[in-house]
Design a protein around this motif. Structure first.
Motif, PDB file in Angstrom:
ATOM      1  N   ASN A 123       0.889  -1.324   0.012  1.00 19.85           N
ATOM      2  CA  ASN A 123      -0.098  -0.070   0.046  1.00 19.85           C
ATOM      3  C   ASN A 123       0.980   1.266   0.012  1.00 19.85           C
ATOM      4  O   ASN A 123       0.753   2.211  -0.974  1.00 19.85           O
ATOM      5  CB  ASN A 123      -0.962   0.161   1.207  1.00 19.85           C
ATOM      6  CG  ASN A 123      -2.136   1.078   1.187  1.00 19.85           C
ATOM      7  OD1 ASN A 123      -2.142   1.693   0.198  1.00 19.85           O
ATOM      8  ND2 ASN A 123      -2.712   1.340   2.305  1.00 19.85           N
ATOM      9  N   ALA A 124       1.808   1.316   0.753  1.00 20.29           N
ATOM     10  CA  ALA A 124       2.686   2.427   0.948  1.00 20.29           C
ATOM     11  C   ALA A 124       3.312   2.605  -0.250  1.00 20.29           C
ATOM     12  O   ALA A 124       3.587   3.697  -0.911  1.00 20.29           O
ATOM     13  CB  ALA A 124       3.809   2.147   2.043  1.00 20.29           C
ATOM     14  N   ILE A 125       4.037   1.567  -0.932  1.00 20.18           N
ATOM     15  CA  ILE A 125       4.701   1.624  -2.297  1.00 20.18           C
ATOM     16  C   ILE A 125       3.681   2.011  -3.361  1.00 20.18           C
ATOM     17  O   ILE A 125       4.076   3.038  -4.151  1.00 20.18           O
ATOM     18  CB  ILE A 125       5.521   0.521  -2.572  1.00 20.18           C
ATOM     19  CG1 ILE A 125       6.559   0.166  -1.746  1.00 20.18           C
ATOM     20  CG2 ILE A 125       5.941   0.391  -4.135  1.00 20.18           C
ATOM     21  CD1 ILE A 125       7.602   1.025  -1.884  1.00 20.18           C
ATOM     22  N   GLY A 126       2.603   1.722  -3.310  1.00 19.21           N
ATOM     23  CA  GLY A 126       1.295   2.051  -4.240  1.00 19.21           C
ATOM     24  C   GLY A 126       1.075   3.656  -4.217  1.00 19.21           C
ATOM     25  O   GLY A 126       0.917   4.125  -5.235  1.00 19.21           O
ATOM     26  N   ILE A 127       0.898   3.992  -2.974  1.00 18.30           N
ATOM     27  CA  ILE A 127       0.688   5.601  -2.804  1.00 18.30           C
ATOM     28  C   ILE A 127       2.096   6.293  -3.459  1.00 18.30           C
ATOM     29  O   ILE A 127       1.970   7.303  -3.966  1.00 18.30           O
ATOM     30  CB  ILE A 127       0.441   6.043  -1.432  1.00 18.30           C
ATOM     31  CG1 ILE A 127      -0.812   5.134  -1.139  1.00 18.30           C
ATOM     32  CG2 ILE A 127       0.326   7.507  -1.255  1.00 18.30           C
ATOM     33  CD1 ILE A 127      -0.850   5.151   0.458  1.00 18.30           C
ATOM     34  N   HIS A 128       3.399   5.888  -3.033  1.00 18.08           N
ATOM     35  CA  HIS A 128       4.681   6.408  -3.621  1.00 18.08           C
ATOM     36  C   HIS A 128       4.414   6.244  -5.120  1.00 18.08           C
ATOM     37  O   HIS A 128       4.874   7.549  -5.503  1.00 18.08           O
ATOM     38  CB  HIS A 128       5.641   5.655  -3.170  1.00 18.08           C
ATOM     39  CG  HIS A 128       7.079   5.862  -3.922  1.00 18.08           C
ATOM     40  ND1 HIS A 128       7.183   4.912  -5.065  1.00 18.08           N
ATOM     41  CD2 HIS A 128       7.770   6.503  -3.729  1.00 18.08           C
ATOM     42  CE1 HIS A 128       8.306   5.240  -5.363  1.00 18.08           C
ATOM     43  NE2 HIS A 128       8.812   6.438  -4.777  1.00 18.08           N
ATOM     44  N   ASP A 129       4.165   5.266  -5.635  1.00 12.74           N
ATOM     45  CA  ASP A 129       4.026   5.130  -7.074  1.00 12.74           C
ATOM     46  C   ASP A 129       3.039   6.267  -7.749  1.00 12.74           C
ATOM     47  O   ASP A 129       3.352   6.546  -9.028  1.00 12.74           O
ATOM     48  CB  ASP A 129       3.904   3.791  -7.525  1.00 12.74           C
ATOM     49  CG  ASP A 129       5.111   2.887  -7.229  1.00 12.74           C
ATOM     50  OD1 ASP A 129       6.134   3.275  -6.831  1.00 12.74           O
ATOM     51  OD2 ASP A 129       4.830   1.426  -7.212  1.00 12.74           O
ATOM     52  N   GLU A 130       1.991   6.576  -7.060  1.00  9.54           N
ATOM     53  CA  GLU A 130       1.193   7.377  -7.452  1.00  9.54           C
ATOM     54  C   GLU A 130       1.505   8.596  -7.624  1.00  9.54           C
ATOM     55  O   GLU A 130       1.186   9.667  -8.471  1.00  9.54           O
ATOM     56  CB  GLU A 130      -0.183   7.206  -6.495  1.00  9.54           C
ATOM     57  CG  GLU A 130      -1.361   8.011  -7.250  1.00  9.54           C
ATOM     58  CD  GLU A 130      -2.446   7.708  -6.153  1.00  9.54           C
ATOM     59  OE1 GLU A 130      -3.412   8.670  -5.967  1.00  9.54           O
ATOM     60  OE2 GLU A 130      -2.590   6.576  -5.429  1.00  9.54           O
TER      61      GLU A 130
ATOM     62  N   THR B  98      -1.078  13.876   0.493  1.00  8.07           N
ATOM     63  CA  THR B  98      -2.045  15.081   0.575  1.00  8.07           C
ATOM     64  C   THR B  98      -1.419  16.514   0.334  1.00  8.07           C
ATOM     65  O   THR B  98      -1.749  17.157  -0.399  1.00  8.07           O
ATOM     66  CB  THR B  98      -2.505  15.090   2.189  1.00  8.07           C
ATOM     67  OG1 THR B  98      -3.545  13.835   2.090  1.00  8.07           O
ATOM     68  CG2 THR B  98      -3.518  16.385   2.274  1.00  8.07           C
ATOM     69  N   GLU B  99      -0.223  16.421   0.965  1.00  8.80           N
ATOM     70  CA  GLU B  99       0.778  17.835   0.673  1.00  8.80           C
ATOM     71  C   GLU B  99       1.268  17.849  -0.809  1.00  8.80           C
ATOM     72  O   GLU B  99       0.930  18.969  -1.558  1.00  8.80           O
ATOM     73  CB  GLU B  99       2.176  17.485   1.212  1.00  8.80           C
ATOM     74  CG  GLU B  99       3.029  18.821   1.085  1.00  8.80           C
ATOM     75  CD  GLU B  99       3.997  18.789   2.169  1.00  8.80           C
ATOM     76  OE1 GLU B  99       5.080  19.696   1.693  1.00  8.80           O
ATOM     77  OE2 GLU B  99       4.303  18.109   3.102  1.00  8.80           O
ATOM     78  N   PHE B 100       1.397  16.729  -1.573  1.00  6.59           N
ATOM     79  CA  PHE B 100       1.350  16.849  -3.143  1.00  6.59           C
ATOM     80  C   PHE B 100       0.349  17.322  -3.651  1.00  6.59           C
ATOM     81  O   PHE B 100       0.434  17.951  -4.785  1.00  6.59           O
ATOM     82  CB  PHE B 100       1.908  15.516  -3.679  1.00  6.59           C
ATOM     83  CG  PHE B 100       3.333  15.335  -3.867  1.00  6.59           C
ATOM     84  CD1 PHE B 100       4.303  14.980  -5.139  1.00  6.59           C
ATOM     85  CD2 PHE B 100       4.145  15.290  -2.492  1.00  6.59           C
ATOM     86  CE1 PHE B 100       5.566  14.957  -5.143  1.00  6.59           C
ATOM     87  CE2 PHE B 100       5.624  14.870  -2.691  1.00  6.59           C
ATOM     88  CZ  PHE B 100       6.278  14.941  -3.964  1.00  6.59           C
ATOM     89  N   GLU B 101      -0.781  16.797  -3.440  1.00  2.36           N
ATOM     90  CA  GLU B 101      -2.033  17.335  -4.068  1.00  2.36           C
ATOM     91  C   GLU B 101      -2.243  18.870  -4.055  1.00  2.36           C
ATOM     92  O   GLU B 101      -2.576  19.468  -4.854  1.00  2.36           O
ATOM     93  CB  GLU B 101      -3.089  16.596  -3.678  1.00  2.36           C
ATOM     94  CG  GLU B 101      -3.159  15.048  -4.075  1.00  2.36           C
ATOM     95  CD  GLU B 101      -4.197  14.209  -3.550  1.00  2.36           C
ATOM     96  OE1 GLU B 101      -4.973  14.533  -2.500  1.00  2.36           O
ATOM     97  OE2 GLU B 101      -4.382  13.013  -3.875  1.00  2.36           O
ATOM     98  N   GLN B 102      -1.886  19.351  -2.479  1.00  5.18           N
ATOM     99  CA  GLN B 102      -2.064  20.663  -2.232  1.00  5.18           C
ATOM    100  C   GLN B 102      -1.268  21.667  -3.044  1.00  5.18           C
ATOM    101  O   GLN B 102      -1.482  22.385  -3.712  1.00  5.18           O
ATOM    102  CB  GLN B 102      -1.976  20.993  -0.986  1.00  5.18           C
ATOM    103  CG  GLN B 102      -3.131  20.524   0.039  1.00  5.18           C
ATOM    104  CD  GLN B 102      -2.678  20.477   1.414  1.00  5.18           C
ATOM    105  OE1 GLN B 102      -1.644  20.561   2.036  1.00  5.18           O
ATOM    106  NE2 GLN B 102      -3.954  20.395   2.387  1.00  5.18           N
TER     107      GLN B 102
END
Length: 145
Positions: free
Chosen positions: A36-43, A127-131
């Motif tokens: 899950n962590a790597i999936g979020i990273h890859d996203e 979240t920070e990246f999205e902001q």
């Protein structure tokens, strides 16, 4: 005596089997959390190249504020300079945090609590990246004409 030994051995075997199964379940949970962590990273990782392009644009805009002012006399160059500097700082900060996370993250850890913490940490970074992405798109849109 033989019955006690047999019952004791049986009890020990059942205990060990239960402990092994519990360890396997924890390993599987840790592995799923790691995925899950790597999936979020890859996203979010591809955003770093976009952020770098934004930083280059910001540098160009900052160097050419006088030209922009001549094209748009209503442009508040002091306010624009401040907003661009803030945006560049935010882009760099998000990128730096990703680099630190990647360096520190132990993907093969079987510690469930560690993996939970890392999923939370990378989720907060997402979240920070999205902001920052939204901030960049909003602020830079008028200059991409």
């Amino acid at each position: 005596m033989m019955k006690k030994l047999t019952l004791g051995t049986l009890a020990l075997s059942l205990f060990l089997a239960g402990a092994c199964q519990n360890t396997n379940e924890k390993n599987e949970e840790a592995e799923k959390l790691g995925e899950n962590a790597i999936g979020i990273h890859d996203e979010i990782m591809p955003q770093i190249s976009v952020f770098s392009k934004h930083e280059i644009l910001i540098d160009s805009l900052l160097e050419n504020l006088s030209v922009l002012k001549s094209m748009d006399p209503d442009l508040d160059t002091a306010d624009t300079r401040e907003k661009l500097h803030t945006l560049k700082t935010n882009l760099e900060s998000a990128t730096d945090k990703m680099m630190v996370w990647m360096k520190e993250y132990a993907m093969d850890s079987t510690d469930v609590d560690y993996q939970k913490t890392e999923v939370k940490r990378i989720s907060e970074l997402k979240t920070e990246f999205e902001q920052v992405k939204y901030e960049a798109e909003s602020l830079l849109a008028p200059f991409k004409k």
